[in-house]
Scaffold this motif. Structure first.
Motif, short mmCIF file in Angstrom:
data_model
loop_
_atom_site.label_atom_id
_atom_site.label_comp_id
_atom_site.label_asym_id
_atom_site.label_seq_id
_atom_site.Cartn_x
_atom_site.Cartn_y
_atom_site.Cartn_z
N ARG A 105 5.57 73.33 116.98
CA ARG A 105 6.56 74.17 115.92
C ARG A 105 7.89 72.88 115.96
O ARG A 105 9.04 72.01 115.96
CB ARG A 105 6.69 74.68 114.98
CG ARG A 105 5.77 74.27 113.46
CD ARG A 105 5.48 76.00 112.73
NE ARG A 105 6.62 76.12 112.97
CZ ARG A 105 6.70 75.99 111.55
NH1 ARG A 105 5.79 75.74 110.63
NH2 ARG A 105 8.02 76.81 110.68
N TYR B 174 2.17 59.00 116.62
CA TYR B 174 2.26 58.92 118.20
C TYR B 174 3.70 58.44 119.15
O TYR B 174 3.67 59.05 119.77
CB TYR B 174 1.39 57.41 117.79
CG TYR B 174 0.98 56.79 119.43
CD1 TYR B 174 -0.33 57.46 119.79
CD2 TYR B 174 2.05 56.10 120.29
CE1 TYR B 174 -0.57 57.15 121.27
CE2 TYR B 174 1.43 56.21 121.35
CZ TYR B 174 -0.29 56.66 122.08
OH TYR B 174 -0.72 55.98 123.38
N TYR C 160 -0.19 66.56 113.22
CA TYR C 160 -0.10 65.92 112.39
C TYR C 160 -0.15 67.58 110.94
O TYR C 160 0.79 67.79 110.09
CB TYR C 160 -1.15 65.09 111.75
CG TYR C 160 -0.64 63.85 112.72
CD1 TYR C 160 0.16 63.22 111.57
CD2 TYR C 160 -1.51 63.20 112.98
CE1 TYR C 160 0.94 61.87 112.84
CE2 TYR C 160 -1.37 61.78 113.62
CZ TYR C 160 -0.06 61.30 113.76
OH TYR C 160 0.44 60.74 114.56
N PRO C 161 -1.63 68.35 111.15
CA PRO C 161 -0.65 69.79 110.24
C PRO C 161 0.22 70.16 110.54
O PRO C 161 1.02 70.77 109.71
CB PRO C 161 -2.22 70.04 110.51
CG PRO C 161 -3.10 69.23 111.21
CD PRO C 161 -2.45 67.84 112.19
N HIS D 112 3.02 68.04 109.01
CA HIS D 112 3.13 68.39 106.84
C HIS D 112 3.24 69.73 106.88
O HIS D 112 3.78 69.82 106.22
CB HIS D 112 1.38 67.45 107.24
CG HIS D 112 0.76 66.34 107.13
ND1 HIS D 112 -0.59 65.93 106.79
CD2 HIS D 112 1.89 65.60 107.56
CE1 HIS D 112 -0.28 65.11 107.62
NE2 HIS D 112 0.74 64.43 107.89
N GLU D 113 3.12 70.61 107.78
CA GLU D 113 4.05 72.11 107.61
C GLU D 113 4.87 71.96 107.31
O GLU D 113 5.76 72.39 106.40
CB GLU D 113 3.46 72.94 108.38
CG GLU D 113 1.66 73.53 107.75
CD GLU D 113 1.18 74.95 108.74
OE1 GLU D 113 0.69 75.35 108.61
OE2 GLU D 113 2.17 75.13 109.76
N ARG E 35 3.90 61.16 122.37
CA ARG E 35 4.34 60.41 123.13
C ARG E 35 5.06 61.03 124.12
O ARG E 35 5.75 61.16 125.30
CB ARG E 35 4.54 59.07 123.58
CG ARG E 35 3.20 58.18 123.48
CD ARG E 35 2.63 58.12 124.70
NE ARG E 35 2.44 57.59 125.20
CZ ARG E 35 1.67 56.68 126.47
NH1 ARG E 35 0.84 57.79 126.20
NH2 ARG E 35 2.39 56.06 127.36
N ARG F 6 0.92 77.28 118.22
CA ARG F 6 1.22 76.88 116.78
C ARG F 6 2.92 76.83 116.72
O ARG F 6 3.41 75.80 116.39
CB ARG F 6 0.23 77.01 115.41
CG ARG F 6 1.22 76.61 113.96
CD ARG F 6 0.89 77.25 113.25
NE ARG F 6 -0.87 77.07 113.11
CZ ARG F 6 -1.22 76.63 111.97
NH1 ARG F 6 -0.32 75.59 111.42
NH2 ARG F 6 -2.64 76.75 112.21
N GLY F 7 3.67 78.15 117.11
CA GLY F 7 4.97 78.13 117.13
C GLY F 7 5.60 77.45 117.43
O GLY F 7 6.47 76.74 117.65
N HIS G 70 7.70 57.93 114.68
CA HIS G 70 6.88 58.62 113.79
C HIS G 70 5.52 59.03 114.28
O HIS G 70 6.22 59.78 116.25
CB HIS G 70 6.10 57.27 113.97
CG HIS G 70 5.54 56.69 114.96
ND1 HIS G 70 4.85 56.42 115.27
CD2 HIS G 70 6.39 55.16 115.27
CE1 HIS G 70 4.57 55.46 116.64
NE2 HIS G 70 5.61 54.87 116.56
N ARG H 256 -3.15 66.46 120.89
CA ARG H 256 -3.76 65.73 120.21
C ARG H 256 -3.48 65.42 118.89
O ARG H 256 -3.24 66.53 118.25
CB ARG H 256 -5.41 66.57 120.22
CG ARG H 256 -5.64 66.19 121.67
CD ARG H 256 -7.09 66.77 121.77
NE ARG H 256 -7.73 66.95 122.78
CZ ARG H 256 -7.80 65.59 123.33
NH1 ARG H 256 -7.42 64.55 123.59
NH2 ARG H 256 -8.40 65.88 124.67
N GLU H 257 -3.56 64.86 118.15
CA GLU H 257 -3.68 64.80 116.88
C GLU H 257 -4.08 65.84 115.82
O GLU H 257 -3.22 66.43 114.77
CB GLU H 257 -4.58 63.57 115.97
CG GLU H 257 -4.32 62.36 115.80
CD GLU H 257 -5.83 61.31 115.71
OE1 GLU H 257 -6.66 61.77 115.14
OE2 GLU H 257 -4.83 60.15 115.11
N GLY H 258 -5.56 66.77 116.25
CA GLY H 258 -5.50 67.87 115.14
C GLY H 258 -4.44 68.55 115.15
O GLY H 258 -4.68 69.80 114.18
N LYS I 298 -0.92 67.71 126.84
CA LYS I 298 -1.78 66.57 126.28
C LYS I 298 -1.54 67.34 124.08
O LYS I 298 -2.05 68.09 123.82
CB LYS I 298 -3.19 67.04 126.35
CG LYS I 298 -3.80 65.58 125.71
CD LYS I 298 -3.55 64.56 126.01
CE LYS I 298 -4.30 63.37 125.40
NZ LYS I 298 -3.76 61.65 125.25
#
Lengths: 109, 205
Positions: free
Chosen positions: A14, A29, A51-52, A55-56, A33, A10-11, A27, A46-48, A44
């Motif tokens: 970010r 996507y 986006y979180p 948002h964080e 890319r 995660r770090g 944006h 991924r959205e999972g 790779k």
């Protein structure tokens, strides 16, 4: 090169997001890319996880999002770094480069 | 795929206004993946599916982050102040009944009942956030969860100090402090310590 990795700490994600946004507003996507192109197929995004993480960063005031429209008219959120985010990006970059140096010296080349 | 995405977003335990944001954002992401695949001669459906990844992983991540958009610092301050005043008055007026374990349990129950939604997840996100460099010291950014924690911890003492001053003016100078008065403070510091350590030691997902 090995196969692409689905999991980025995660770090690290970010820091990567902040580094890409430091080059210009994007944006989600396009950001994913750009990261994948930069990693030359070894990563790779991924959205999972993307986006979180975005948002964080938005909650923390490091990035801000504005609504725009895609060419076909659908709504799109474009992210940009805030001034606090620019400082965070510099700090995160220095921190992860130091970690990379440390791992390189510990694990060998 | 769009239907599946809509059903997925509708089922998320996140604020309604954030569902609209998430749906628009994920919808744009899938549309982009589809367009890019078509341009590059790949299967658009497969590209869309690949871009979405694991819905359960996405659910866990979004449900841990999105509720924080609903809770403002002022909202948390108000709840913390209300909980603190209730605890202070109950322990002050409850007599012998509130001096021990019952008082401690009551105080903790009030704090839990009035806590902002998903306060623990909020706290974890705040403690994981990059430190803010202040003029004198650096530290975690103060978000709604930390506002609630510090408000609920300090408000009872402010009320009790005010009561001591008021009573002293009318000649009552004896101050009796039951141990239940420290229950909330000890609990809050324990949670902050455990979650603070976890935020630094547990690998990020």
């Amino acid at each position: 090169m090995g196969r692409s990795r689905d999991v980025v700490p995660r770090g690290a994600l970010r820091a990567l997001v902040l580094a890409i946004l430091a080059e210009g507003d994007l944006h989600g996507y396009a950001l994913a890319r750009r990261l994948e192109e930069r990693a030359r197929g070894t990563l790779k995004i991924r959205e999972g996880s993307l986006y979180p993480a975005l948002h964080e960063l938005e909650l923390e005031g490091a990035v801000e999002a504005t609504w725009t429209r895609a060419p076909d008219g659908r709504r799109r959120r474009v992210y940009s770094l805030t001034s606090a985010g620019k400082r965070t990006a510099k700090g995160a970059r220095a921190e992860w480069l130091a970690i990379a140096d440390l791992l390189q010296s510990l694990l060998g080349t | 795929m769009r239907d599946e995405l809509e059903r997925f977003v509708a089922s998320l335990a996140i604020p309604e206004d954030r569902k609209a944001v998430v749906l628009a954002e994920l919808g744009d992401h899938l549309a982009c993946a589809r367009e890019t695949a078509a341009r590059e001669g790949r299967d658009p459906d497969a590209a869309e599916r690949d871009a979405l990844g694991s819905l359960e992983a996405l659910r866990r991540s979004l449900e841990s982050v999105e509720p924080a958009f609903r809770v403002s610092r002022w909202h948390a301050l108000g709840r913390g102040a209300l909980a603190g005043v209730l605890v202070a008055v109950a322990l002050d007026q409850g007599g012998a009944l509130m001096r021990g374990a019952l008082g401690a349990v009551f105080a903790l129950a009030v704090v839990l009942l009035l806590a902002p939604p998903r306060v623990l997840e909020l706290l974890r996100a705040e403690l994981r956030a990059s430190p803010v460099r202040g003029t004198l010291v650096s530290g975690s950014p103060i978000g709604p969860a930390l506002v609630y924690a510090f408000t609920v911890m300090s408000t009872p003492f402010c009320v009790w100090i005010a009561l001591i001053v008021v009573r002293a003016q009318s000649g009552v100078t004896a101050v009796d402090v039951p141990w239940s008065a420290f229950a909330v403070m000890m609990a809050v510091y324990a949670v902050l310590f455990v979650e603070g350590v976890r935020a630094r030691l547990v690998p990020a997902r």
